[in-house]
Design a protein around this motif. Sequence first.
Motif, PDB file in Angstrom:
ATOM      1  N   SER A  81       0.825  -1.208   0.000  1.00 40.74           N
ATOM      2  CA  SER A  81       0.000   0.000   0.000  1.00 40.74           C
ATOM      3  C   SER A  81       0.862   1.262   0.000  1.00 40.74           C
ATOM      4  CB  SER A  81      -0.910   0.004   1.225  1.00 40.74           C
ATOM      5  OG  SER A  81      -0.123   0.067   2.383  1.00 40.74           O
ATOM      6  N   ASN A  82       0.308   2.304  -0.564  1.00 38.04           N
ATOM      7  CA  ASN A  82       0.925   3.627  -0.511  1.00 38.04           C
ATOM      8  C   ASN A  82       0.260   4.415   0.602  1.00 38.04           C
ATOM      9  OD1 ASN A  82       2.697   3.379  -2.590  1.00 38.04           O
ATOM     10  ND2 ASN A  82       1.363   4.313  -4.132  1.00 38.04           N
ATOM     11  N   SER A  83       0.889   5.517   0.998  1.00 37.22           N
ATOM     12  CA  SER A  83       0.216   6.424   1.910  1.00 37.22           C
ATOM     13  C   SER A  83       0.045   7.752   1.185  1.00 37.22           C
ATOM     14  CB  SER A  83       1.051   6.617   3.171  1.00 37.22           C
ATOM     15  OG  SER A  83       0.459   7.625   3.949  1.00 37.22           O
ATOM     16  N   ASN A  84      -1.211   8.215   1.076  1.00 30.01           N
ATOM     17  CA  ASN A  84      -1.417   9.496   0.398  1.00 30.01           C
ATOM     18  C   ASN A  84      -2.167  10.470   1.299  1.00 30.01           C
ATOM     19  OD1 ASN A  84      -3.955   8.394   0.254  1.00 30.01           O
ATOM     20  ND2 ASN A  84      -3.981   8.149  -1.956  1.00 30.01           N
ATOM     21  N   ARG A  87      -2.234  14.239   0.389  1.00 28.19           N
ATOM     22  CA  ARG A  87      -3.173  14.752  -0.610  1.00 28.19           C
ATOM     23  C   ARG A  87      -4.618  14.581  -0.189  1.00 28.19           C
ATOM     24  NH1 ARG A  87      -1.647  11.601  -5.782  1.00 28.19           N
ATOM     25  NH2 ARG A  87      -3.446  12.554  -6.792  1.00 28.19           N
ATOM     26  N   PHE A  88      -4.890  13.526   0.576  1.00 28.40           N
ATOM     27  CA  PHE A  88      -6.275  13.244   0.978  1.00 28.40           C
ATOM     28  C   PHE A  88      -6.333  13.183   2.496  1.00 28.40           C
ATOM     29  CE2 PHE A  88      -5.416  11.373  -3.149  1.00 28.40           C
ATOM     30  CZ  PHE A  88      -6.435  11.924  -3.921  1.00 28.40           C
ATOM     31  N   TYR A  90      -8.345  12.870   4.951  1.00 27.98           N
ATOM     32  CA  TYR A  90      -9.615  12.434   5.512  1.00 27.98           C
ATOM     33  C   TYR A  90      -9.346  11.483   6.669  1.00 27.98           C
ATOM     34  CZ  TYR A  90     -10.923  13.820   0.727  1.00 27.98           C
ATOM     35  OH  TYR A  90     -11.068  14.471  -0.460  1.00 27.98           O
ATOM     36  N   PHE A  96      -6.337   4.417   7.632  1.00 26.56           N
ATOM     37  CA  PHE A  96      -5.757   3.426   6.710  1.00 26.56           C
ATOM     38  C   PHE A  96      -4.245   3.357   6.890  1.00 26.56           C
ATOM     39  CE2 PHE A  96      -3.544   2.703   2.692  1.00 26.56           C
ATOM     40  CZ  PHE A  96      -4.114   1.536   2.222  1.00 26.56           C
TER      41      PHE A  96
ATOM     42  N   VAL B  79      -4.805  15.770 -12.287  1.00 23.58           N
ATOM     43  CA  VAL B  79      -4.645  16.231 -10.911  1.00 23.58           C
ATOM     44  C   VAL B  79      -4.518  17.752 -10.924  1.00 23.58           C
ATOM     45  CG1 VAL B  79      -3.250  16.075  -8.822  1.00 23.58           C
ATOM     46  CG2 VAL B  79      -3.591  14.049 -10.254  1.00 23.58           C
ATOM     47  N   GLY B  82      -3.517  19.301  -6.749  1.00 22.17           N
ATOM     48  CA  GLY B  82      -3.361  18.160  -5.839  1.00 22.17           C
ATOM     49  C   GLY B  82      -4.518  17.190  -5.804  1.00 22.17           C
ATOM     50  N   LYS B  83      -5.662  17.555  -6.384  1.00 21.80           N
ATOM     51  CA  LYS B  83      -6.824  16.664  -6.329  1.00 21.80           C
ATOM     52  C   LYS B  83      -7.167  16.162  -7.726  1.00 21.80           C
ATOM     53  CE  LYS B  83      -7.974  16.372  -2.067  1.00 21.80           C
ATOM     54  NZ  LYS B  83      -8.118  17.535  -1.221  1.00 21.80           N
ATOM     55  N   PRO B  84      -7.400  14.849  -7.870  1.00 21.17           N
ATOM     56  CA  PRO B  84      -7.807  14.339  -9.179  1.00 21.17           C
ATOM     57  C   PRO B  84      -9.259  14.737  -9.469  1.00 21.17           C
ATOM     58  CG  PRO B  84      -7.805  12.563  -7.558  1.00 21.17           C
ATOM     59  CD  PRO B  84      -7.298  13.789  -6.857  1.00 21.17           C
ATOM     60  N   GLU B 167      -6.968   6.889  -8.790  1.00 21.61           N
ATOM     61  CA  GLU B 167      -5.894   7.835  -8.479  1.00 21.61           C
ATOM     62  C   GLU B 167      -5.867   8.151  -6.987  1.00 21.61           C
ATOM     63  OE1 GLU B 167      -3.450   9.111 -10.228  1.00 21.61           O
ATOM     64  OE2 GLU B 167      -2.803  10.753  -8.926  1.00 21.61           O
ATOM     65  N   SER B 168      -7.048   8.186  -6.354  1.00 17.94           N
ATOM     66  CA  SER B 168      -7.096   8.542  -4.939  1.00 17.94           C
ATOM     67  C   SER B 168      -6.854   7.352  -4.026  1.00 17.94           C
ATOM     68  CB  SER B 168      -8.449   9.178  -4.616  1.00 17.94           C
ATOM     69  OG  SER B 168      -9.463   8.204  -4.673  1.00 17.94           O
ATOM     70  N   CYS B 169      -6.913   6.137  -4.583  1.00 18.06           N
ATOM     71  CA  CYS B 169      -6.803   4.929  -3.752  1.00 18.06           C
ATOM     72  C   CYS B 169      -5.340   4.612  -3.431  1.00 18.06           C
ATOM     73  CB  CYS B 169      -7.436   3.741  -4.480  1.00 18.06           C
ATOM     74  SG  CYS B 169      -7.287   2.200  -3.547  1.00 18.06           S
ATOM     75  N   PRO B 170      -4.997   4.486  -2.136  1.00 21.94           N
ATOM     76  CA  PRO B 170      -3.603   4.162  -1.787  1.00 21.94           C
ATOM     77  C   PRO B 170      -3.219   2.723  -2.137  1.00 21.94           C
ATOM     78  CG  PRO B 170      -4.955   4.265   0.193  1.00 21.94           C
ATOM     79  CD  PRO B 170      -5.836   4.687  -0.945  1.00 21.94           C
ATOM     80  N   ASN B 221     -11.064   6.923   0.318  1.00 19.49           N
ATOM     81  CA  ASN B 221     -10.785   8.124  -0.479  1.00 19.49           C
ATOM     82  C   ASN B 221     -11.647   8.142  -1.737  1.00 19.49           C
ATOM     83  OD1 ASN B 221      -8.810   8.911   1.274  1.00 19.49           O
ATOM     84  ND2 ASN B 221      -7.111   8.210   0.017  1.00 19.49           N
ATOM     85  N   ARG B 224     -14.956   9.826  -1.433  1.00 19.32           N
ATOM     86  CA  ARG B 224     -14.796  11.269  -1.208  1.00 19.32           C
ATOM     87  C   ARG B 224     -14.366  11.978  -2.495  1.00 19.32           C
ATOM     88  NH1 ARG B 224     -14.203  12.056   4.686  1.00 19.32           N
ATOM     89  NH2 ARG B 224     -14.141  14.256   4.159  1.00 19.32           N
ATOM     90  N   SER B 225     -13.761  11.231  -3.420  1.00 22.32           N
ATOM     91  CA  SER B 225     -13.212  11.859  -4.627  1.00 22.32           C
ATOM     92  C   SER B 225     -14.115  11.734  -5.845  1.00 22.32           C
ATOM     93  CB  SER B 225     -11.858  11.226  -4.976  1.00 22.32           C
ATOM     94  OG  SER B 225     -10.996  11.284  -3.873  1.00 22.32           O
TER      95      SER B 225
END
Lengths: 223, 254
Positions: A81-84, A87-88, A90, A96, B79, B82-84, B167-170, B221, B224-225
């Motif tokens: 997994s990535n950590s974003n 940018r988000f 929430y 997460f 993007v 910063g937001k897609p 794009e927003s999903c980690p 995310n 929300r996106s």
Amino acid sequence: MKGNSYFSRKLHSLLGIIPLGGFILVHALTNYQAFERGPEGFANGVHTINSLPVLPVLEIFGIYLPLLFHGIYGLYVAYQSNSNTGRFKYGRNWAFTAQRITGVITFVFVFWHVYQTRIQVYLGNITHEELGSTMHTIASSPVMFVLYVIGVLSAVFHFSNGLWAFLVSWGITVGPRAQRISSYICMGVFVLVSALFILSLVAFSGDEFKEAANAALTWTNIG
Amino acid sequence: MAETTVASKTVKFIVSRQDTPESKPYTEEFEIPYRPNMNVISGLMEIQRNPVKADGSKTSPVCWESNCLEEVCGACSMVINGKPRQACSALVDQLEQPIRLEPMRTFPVVRDLVINRERMFNALKKVKAWIPIDGTYDLGPGPRMAETKRQWAYELSKCMTCGVCLESCPNVNDRNSFIGPAAISQVRLFNAHPTGEMNKEERLEALMTDGGIEGCGNSQNCVRSCPKGIPLTTSIAAMNRDTTKHLFKKWLTN
């Protein structure tokens, strides 16, 4: 179809709650006896667990194997997994990332803690009756106390947030309202179980456990 | 000579550029004249018309994709600050300047802001996001759909495969084979359809393979996106429920 990641991930999710989540609760309640009833209460708690039937089977299949699978597969899940959160920003996205960080901390903490306690019993360096005084030695060192608090908070957060995710992943809480209410309940679980563990640590650091340790020593000397 | 000078308002863009799929990205700044009611696409069109950077030097026009210009096709997803989101519905008046444009790097970048969303269409094929109605004879009309069901299913049908949720999903990245939220929600849509329902097990089983629904890590995310407000996390949880049921049913009846 066979042996794919769906089954491994499902098993990982299940084992995190049954049996590992159950084990965390039992562990918290046993430790809390140290706060509620002092050294004797804690000793009774340890005794109760040791008098369970087929204990080695319960330990191996109820704790060690699930822990190893959940821990090692969990490291792989964290790696994937990535950590974003930058940018988000929430709440759930923070949770997460926190779930993965606390998972790794818990992984290290649990191994270390098991080494300091259960493995020492296996090695014959201490007995079950001396676990209270072992914990006293650990909890009365300020550095160890802080590290234990971090470990315990990580483990309990990982369990509570994992419980929330379990309810989603198995399709129990589906809609946003159900998921919001379950998140409040899981937050409550986090606060309660953390309090149980931290109060136990405070109790272990107290002088009565030192005296209990001395008393136990005297007893063995007399015996 | 009396010159009528009007304080000329400008719009600043910082665009991430990339010449080929393999080359390194770099940024270029543009300052273009402001016009009322501009969106990001009209800004990009202005840059295309006069490809001069803010420092006055010439450059190649910026590449992007767009079709419908009314947020229903998903082609202009990028993007923005910063937001897609879709560039067509990103109004300059509502954006903080300088406006930063980047491609959605979860997908392979073709050039500048153009990305390749092929994986999303492959995902739809994988989960069989269609309704088979062909037979060797006329199968007749399908069963009716309840109006109450149609209403929520319609919301799911608004998905335009734009890629913002991925794009927003980690968990959508190159270390993870997760199919992404969009296709999972499409399984719910086609399994809700009275005729589509006849093949629902096939779609559920597709979700129960490597990189299927298990890849969801509940960061939420996506919901929300999503520009169309699709209840993606509800869809995912509903499919979690259906795949769980299907798993036990298969274990106990086979």
